[in-house]
Each structure stands twice: as structure tokens, then as C-alpha cells.
Design an enzyme around this catalytic site. Structure first.
Site, PDB file in Angstrom:
ATOM      1  N   SER A  34      -9.523 -12.338   1.425  1.00  0.00           N
ATOM      2  CA  SER A  34      -9.610 -11.941   0.018  1.00  0.00           C
ATOM      3  C   SER A  34      -8.476 -12.527  -0.828  1.00  0.00           C
ATOM      4  CB  SER A  34      -9.600 -10.412  -0.098  1.00  0.00           C
ATOM      5  OG  SER A  34      -8.387  -9.876   0.379  1.00  0.00           O
ATOM      6  N   LYS A  59      -7.303  -1.903  -4.682  1.00  0.00           N
ATOM      7  CA  LYS A  59      -6.399  -3.006  -5.055  1.00  0.00           C
ATOM      8  C   LYS A  59      -6.009  -2.914  -6.530  1.00  0.00           C
ATOM      9  CE  LYS A  59      -8.235  -6.141  -1.536  1.00  0.00           C
ATOM     10  NZ  LYS A  59      -9.061  -7.327  -1.276  1.00  0.00           N
TER      11      LYS A  59
END
Length: 818
Positions: free
Chosen positions: A656, A699
Site C-alpha cells: 500500500s 490510516k
């Protein structure tokens, strides 16, 4: 930047009142009937339970907390309640082979009756047989036999005595037996007189004496034969009397159990054993070996044990097919054991000490086991496979298989096995068994796959409300109001990580229901409101976020260096998720890149230090493919680029951050600073397309918390893949900050959009001649790479080729690491 900004209404899917217009509170909906959100699993389970064929056992697959164990227990119990009750099983003594007890089957409840009938039979025999032997007829016949032998023996002795007198000997009986004494004129010879006899006379007398002794031996041999015959006659007499006394009792038992050939044979064997081998303990029960003290063997201590019945499996109180859930799946709990009785310097056992295991109790029904528990025991899994493969349940102690010297032990007759085994385990265990154990595919042909999420449809919202109603009723909790239910549904979507999904990890949902109800109770509220659910979530988060706060503190104190303002060349804020004891949270990481002239390619420092996982390594290798395809079509890629996660020491996994790593490399090559007020997540493919990632909500929240701690400036935000927009379930605090313009969320589709957001400079599109517009990001990158190639050509004197690599190839002469 405005075209990439995500509107606040898309940052979380709020549960509106009109979606819950079917109730004011959870009291208004019926309790949950059945199971929700697992249609595939339900259909698979129905099929697995309906088919009755070898090998169609069931493996229930799913992550923890999806309710699979609860569902399996409920559906199997419901089905089993209407199933047939299996037979009882008994172990009985094997008179033909004492070490191999026999297994007999009887209808449910008849095993207990048979056991009691045998106890009563032996009890009656212990009274009836002694009485039969107390009759005068028995004593008269016995005495007649004894007297007949004695008379015959007396006659033989009288004849021998007369013959001895005629030969000049007197036959006398002494404590040591009969002796022959020489006589003369009716008086025994003295030793002196005997010595004075002529030698010829003495020899003749000695010869006569030897003949008399020989005849005496023959007489006693005849007596022993007579005595043996007499004993046989007495034994036959006793047998006749015992049969006469026991016959009616056994006839009654034989008539009762005539439908069961095995029991008929057993009863006949019992009668034969009593009359032929064990009659003495019935004739004289008060002095029988049954009363012998230790240290005699168990057979001596209890001479009646062989006539007992070991009621091995008793289904008299069962209301259907058995459902056995074995929480402790070790070998002996599953497959039974043969117990031993400790005596002085020895261990003894018999067939009455054979104990059943879960597989015997479940025979004719269902056995539910946790796969991890079964696999944890080194012997349980192998034995379970053998039992299912050969359809037999065997009782055997583990030690019998691994002793260096074989010992005598029982070998109970196997019981035919007809059981449906249901294993419950994780996907990892399922795939390991499927790929590594060839028997697994043959024995567990039905896979019941539980999902962690379900669609957020109106019907499933009703089912969620019914689930909450069931929990509140069962646990006697306060019911949820519409606002409380709406907040719980939003939590369900957050758990699933998707706006249009609901989590089926009902264990976690149940915990929030319980905790929110506790806060409502503490406040004295009539119902659980949204504020109580929010309070439960906050308190749970507070209990679990010690590590998160420690990291946040280090970032605030600049012990962990994270910039949230300004611009830096070759540096970008990446995002990752930390898992800590069931609590997950996001945090930023400074990703830096240094590029310089060389042929090392893209070097991942984490990989070089063995701190990189395989997926992360793949992501970095993908960057090399993108750079080569983008900038090495007309020249070699003479580049060494080193990338790393600064101040990260726990290892890196996942791809990611690959887009952030690419932005850092492009920034370093273009000598173009990137905005530190923005953080980035998203993976990238070789064509520069941004791909979705997991944990995007955590996140964003992690970077927001850092920005908040250091001071919100109004231009801070996070860049995410556009595919992740419908995964966002951000908390209220971030929604408020976005509404007020103090924080921003951007969604992009490709690298070009991302680098433009971070640098404020257009990425640049190639013209017809293949060059990029002057001043664009890619033009600056291309110029730097050409400079590197010129420098490399001048340093090695080989022009554009080295080591056989042609112009335009991607030069990866050094290690390419991730």
C-alpha cells in the site's frame, strides 16, 4: 486540487432515520430466527447435513467471531432433535478369548435393562444353586458314589491283605502308607531272626515282598481311577443339579433376548462357564474367592466380574440423534480408554473398565470439534481419520502402540461407526489440510464457508435489529432506540471496512451491545441511545490504545520525525496500519528516496536488512517496471535509487506504500519538493494506475491525529485511491474538520494525479516527439536520467551499452530489492 477532493457526505455512510422506519426501538422487531448474512454457508451446511454418504463430513471455515460455532451448534441440535435415537452399546466378557471383549448392540434403554437383568440373574443364581445342593437327594447320591468307591477299594485291600498273609507277610498301615512285614507262626520276624535265615529263603521273601508292593501300587492306581470316575460322576451330578436350578432362570433370559443372537450365544456361554468352570463360587458363595484379600488379581478378588455387563453407551434418555461438542479434543476424550486398577506392585484391568470417548457417544449422530484442538494432539487427528476411513470406533490406549516390549492388554471389539463429524477452523487450517493431507479431501468433502461481511440492504438492517433484540432478551439488557441502533449499524459497516457492507463478526458486535447497555444502565436511561454506543466505542478504544498514544507522543515530541508542513525533496508521508491485541490504528511513516548515478536499480533498504515482506518486495519491483516503461524507452535507465521507511524497525509488509515510494523517487529525480502536509496511501501497478488498499479509514484517522496534535493548518489531508472512497467510515471529529475546511481527503486514479497534488507541478504528457513539456515533473525526471547516462558513459567509456545490455533496456545490474 478541488476536483480530487472527496465531499464530506461520502466520508461515512450515515444510517438515516428512514432506513430504520420499521421500528422505534428494538423491542418492536421480532427476535432473530435463524442466522443472517451467511446464505452460502447456510446452504452448504444444509447440503452437508442432508447427505448421508461416506466422506461427506463437514469443515466449517471462517475467521473468529463470525458466529460459526454458535450457528453450527444451533442448526445441528435442531436437526438432531428429530433424528432417530441410536442403539445402546455394551461390552461383555468373551469366554472364547478373554482379551477381546465383545460389543453388543441393543435398542435405546435396553442396555440398562440387560445390565440389570444380568445382575439379577447372578444374584438369583447365588441363592438358587446353593439351595439345590442342600437337598438330601444330592447328598445321598454323592455319598452313594463315594461309598461305592470306598467299598471297592476296601475289597481290593482285603484281597491284597489275604494274599500277603498267604505269602508270609502282614500288611500294616502307617502314617507313611502301607508296609509289608514278614511273619512266622503269626509273629513278625525280628531283625536277628531274619538275618539268620538262609540266603535263598531271604531272597524268596524279598521277591514276594516286591510282588506285593507292585500289587499295592496297582491297587492304588485302580483306586485313583475309581476316584477320578467318582469325581466325574459327582461333577456331572453337580452339573445336572446346577442346570436343574439355573435352567428356568436362563430359559427366561433366553426367551427375553431371543431376538439378539449375540446375547443368546453369550447367555449360553455364561451357563456353560458356571456349570463347567465356576460352579464352586455359586455352591459356597460365603467362602468363594470373591472374598479373597489383596494381593490377589482382580479375577480372584471378584470371581463374578465376568458375568457383569459394561454399559458402554446408554441412550435411554436421548431425545433424538446425539450431538456431542467436545471442548477438550485430546486423544482419550475423543476415542475412550482402558482404565487400570492399581494394586500392590501391579496394574490390572478388565472389560468393565473400558470407557467411551466423544466419538462413541456421538455414534449415530453428530460430533462437533474445533480443528485446531484436534490437530494440537499428535495422535487425535490420525486416529480420527482412521475411524472415519474404516468406519469403526476402536478403544485403544496410546501406550500400547509405542511400548518397546509388547504387553498383554485388552483388545475390545470395534464398534461400527456412523457419525457426521463437523470440524470448525480458520481458513489457514483448511487450506493447509487440503493441500498437505491427501486423506482430508476424501473425508471432508463439504466446505461451509463463513464470510466476515454481508450487504447493507434493508432486509439485513431488519435482521441486525432482530439480532440486537435477541441479545437484549437473552442477556436481559436494555433495548436500543432507533438512534442507538443506527450508530451500531454504522459500527458494523466500519468493522467490515465497507460503506455498503455490514460486519458478520457478531462476537464483536455483541460486545458493543453489552457495553453500550451497561453505560445506558449507569445513566438510568430507558433505552440505549447513540451516545451510549459512542461512549462504549470510546471507552473500548481508550482501553486498547496505550501503544497508539505512546507513538503519538513520540511524534509530537519529534522523537519520531514526521513533518506535517512544508515541502521536502525525496520525502513523502506514507501510511500503514498497526495491529496490537485486537486494536488496529493507522500511523504515518516518513518514506525517503535518494537517487544517484549508478546501475544499482531500485534498492529497498528494508529488503536488504531482511525487514521487508514478500508483498512489499513485489510492490517495489513493480516500481522498477513503471520507471523502465516510462523513462527507458530510448535510453538505458542508469539509475540507483534507495528507498526506506525512516525510523521503522518492526519490518514492512504490504504494497500500500508503493505509490508513496514512487512519488519519493520521482521527487528525488526531479529535484522537486513534495508537500509534507499531505499523506499518501495506495499501491501502484506497472502502468502507473493507483490500486485500492486496506485499512484506509484507520490510516486517515492516524494522520489526522498527528496533524491535530501538531496543529491543524487547514491545508493538511490524505490522498487515497478513488476505489477506496466507498470504504470510508470516518469518525465524527474528522467529518467536522472536513466540513470546516481544516482537513481534506483526496481521491486519485493514477500516478500523474498524485504527483501533481504533492508537488503542485503538472506531471506532464509526452508530445508527438516523445518529450515532456518543459518544467513538468516528468520532463525534469527525464532530464536527470539523461544526465546520469552521460555520466555513466563517460566513466566507463562504453557508451550506452554495458555487459551486453542494449540501448533502451532497464539496467538492473545491481540487486533489485524491496
Amino acid at each position: 486540487m478541488e476536483k480530487y477532493r472527496i465531499p464530506v457526505e461520502k466520508l461515512r455512510r450515515v444510517c438515516r432515520d428512514e432506513e430504520l422506519d420499521f421500528c422505534r426501538t428494538t423491542e418492536d422487531v421480532p427476535p432473530l430466527d435463524g442466522f443472517i448474512g451467511q446464505e452460502r454457508a447456510v446452504r452448504s451446511m444444509q447440503f452437508g447435513l442432508s447427505i448421508n454418504a461416506p466422506g461427506y463430513n463437514i469443515f466449517v471455515v471462517g475467521p473468529p467471531g463470525t458466529g460459526k460455532s454458535t450457528y453450527v451448534q444451533a442448526v445441528v441440535s435442531q436437526l438432531a432433535a428429530g433424528g432417530p435415537v441410536p442403539n445402546d452399546w455394551c461390552y461383555i466378557y468373551n469366554f472364547a478369548d478373554h482379551d477381546r471383549p465383545l460389543a453388543v448392540s441393543l435398542p435405546p434403554g435396553e442396555g440398562r435393562v440387560f445390565q440389570k437383568d444380568m445382575e439379577e440373574l447372578i444374584s438369583d443364581l447365588r441363592v438358587t444353586i446353593p439351595k439345590a445342593f442342600e437337598s438330601g437327594d444330592y447328598e445321598e447320591k454323592k455319598n452313594s458314589i463315594v461309598q461305592s468307591v470306598q467299598q471297592k477299594m476296601g475289597g481290593y485291600l482285603q484281597a491284597l491283605e489275604a494274599e500277603a498273609l498267604e505269602a508270609g507277610f502282614d500288611m500294616k498301615q502307617t502314617p507313611r502308607g502301607f508296609i509289608f512285614i514278614p511273619v512266622k507262626d503269626g509273629k513278625p520276624f525280628s531283625p536277628e531272626d531274619y538275618e539268620q535265615l538262609p540266603g535263598q529263603v531271604r531272597r524268596e521273601m524279598e521277591e514276594k515282598g516286591r510282588k506285593l508292593h507292585k500289587k499295592l501300587e496297582n491297587t492304588f492306581h485302580t483306586y485313583r481311577m475309581l476316584e477320578k470316575q467318582a469325581n466325574e460322576q459327582i461333577a456331572e451330578l453337580e452339573k445336572e443339579i446346577a442346570l436343574f436350578a439355573a435352567g428356568p432362570l436362563f430359559d427366561k433370559m433366553l426367551e427375553k433376548y431371543k431376538k439378539y443372537p449375540a446375547i443368546v450365544d453369550y447367555l449360553k456361554a455364561v451357563l456353560k462357564d458356571i456349570t463347567n468352570n465356576n460352579l464352586e463360587i455359586f455352591k459356597n458363595p460365603g467362602s468363594a474367592a470373591a472374598n479373597m484379600p489383596l494381593p490377589f488379581s482382580q479375577e480372584e478378588v471378584d470371581s463374578y466380574f465376568r458375568y457383569r455387563v459394561n454399559l458402554f453407551i446408554n441412550n435411554e434418555k436421548s431425545g433424538g440423534a446425539p450431538v456431542v461438542i467436545e471442548p477438550s479434543s485430546n486423544y482419550y476424550n475423543l476415542f475412550g480408554k482402558i482404565e487400570y486398577r492399581s494394586q500392590i506392585f501391579s496394574l490390572n484391568t478388565d472389560f468393565t473398565m473400558i470407557k467411551p470417548g466423544a466419538i462413541h457417544r456421538a455414534n449415530g449422530g453428530y460430533l462437533i470439534l474445533q480443528a485446531q484442538d484436534v490437530l494440537s494432539d499428535p495422535f487425535a487427528w490420525v486416529t480420527l481419520k482412521k475411524s472415519l476411513k474404516y468406519r469403526q470406533a476402536i478403544v485403544e490406549n496410546i501406550g500400547e502402540q509405542y511400548r518397546l516390549v509388547p504387553t498383554v492388554s485388552l483388545r475390545p471389539e470395534p464398534i461400527p461407526l456412523n457419525v457426521k463429524v463437523i470440524l470448525i477452523g480458520s481458513p489457514l487450517l483448511y487450506y493447509l489440510l487440503y493441500n498437505l493431507d491427501e486423506d482430508f479431501q476424501k473425508l471432508f468433502k463439504v466446505r461451509v464457508d463463513f464470510d466476515t461481511e454481508m450487504p447493507r440492504t434493508p432486509e439485513n438492517l431488519r435482521q441486525y435489529a432482530s439480532f440486537v433484540n435477541s441479545v437484549c432478551r437473552r442477556e436481559n439488557l436494555k433495548h436500543f432506540s432507533r438512534s442507538g441502533l443506527a450508530r451500531l449499524i454504522e459500527y458494523g459497516s466500519r468493522l467490515s471496512g465497507r460503506q455498503n457492507k455490514l460486519s458478520t463478526r457478531f462476537n464483536e458486535v455483541f460486545e458493543i451491545v453489552y457495553e453500550a447497555a451497561a453505560w445506558a444502565q449507569a445513566e438510568g436511561s430507558g433505552y440505549v441511545e447513540a451516545s451510549h454506543v459512542e461512549k462504549a466505542l470510546e471507552e473500548r478504544n481508550y482501553r486498547s490504545r496505550r501503544l497508539e498514544e505512546k507513538i503519538q507522543e513520540l511524534i509530537t515530541q519529534d522523537k519520531i520525525l514526521i513533518d506535517v508542513s512544508g515541502s521536502v525533496v525525496g520525502q513523502v508521508n506514507g501510511l500503514y496500519v498497526v495491529e496490537s491485541g485486537g486494536h488496529s490504528f493507522g500511523r504515518p511513516a516518513k518514506i525517503t528516496a535518494r537517487t544517484y548515478m549508478g546501475r544499482g536499480g531500485v534498492i529497498n533498504i528494508e529488503r536488504e536488512t531482511r525487514m521487508s515482506g514478500s508483498i512489499h518486495s513485489k510492490g517495489v519491483l513493480t516500481l522498477a517496471g513503471y520507471l523502465g516503461g516510462k523513462f527507458a524507452q530510448d535510453k538505458p535507465l542508469g539509475l540507483t535509487a534507495q528507498i526506506t521507511f525512516e525510523q521503522l524497525y518492526d519490518g514492512v509488509e504490504g504494497d500500500s506504500a508503493s505509490s508513496a515510494e514512487l512519488y519519493a523517487i520521482l521527487s528525488s529525480l526531479a529535484d522537486l519538493p513534495l508537500k509534507q502536509n499531505l499523506a499518501v496511501t495506495g499501491s501502484v501497478n506497472q502502468f502507473g494506475e493507483i490500486q485500492p488498499v486496506g485499512g484506509v479509514t484507520e490510516k486517515i484517522e492516524g494522520f489526522f491525529d498527528v496533524c491535530k496534535a501538531k496543529g491543524l493548518s487547514g491545508d493538511q489531508g490524505v490522498i487515497i485511491p478513488v476505489q477506496n472512497v466507498d470504504d470510508l467510515m470516518l469518525r465524527d471529529e474528522i467529518l467536522d474538520a472536513v466540513k470546516k475546511g481544516r482537513f481534506h481527503i483526496y481521491a486519485i486514479r493514477n500516478v500523474e494525479e498524485g504527483i501533481e497534488l504533492l508537488s503542485g507541478v503538472p506531471a506532464g504528457k509526452p508530445g508527438e516527439d516523445g518529450t515532456y513539456p518543459e518544467g513538468s515533473v516528468f520532463a525534469r525526471v527525464d532530464r536527470k536520467l539523461r544526465e546520469y547516462n552521460k555520466g555513466l558513459a563517460g566513466s566507463d567509456g562504453t557508451g550506452a551499452e554495458k555487459d551486453g545490455k542494449k540501448n533502451g533496456s532497464l539496467d538492473l545490474a545491481g540487486p533489485v530489492r524491496v
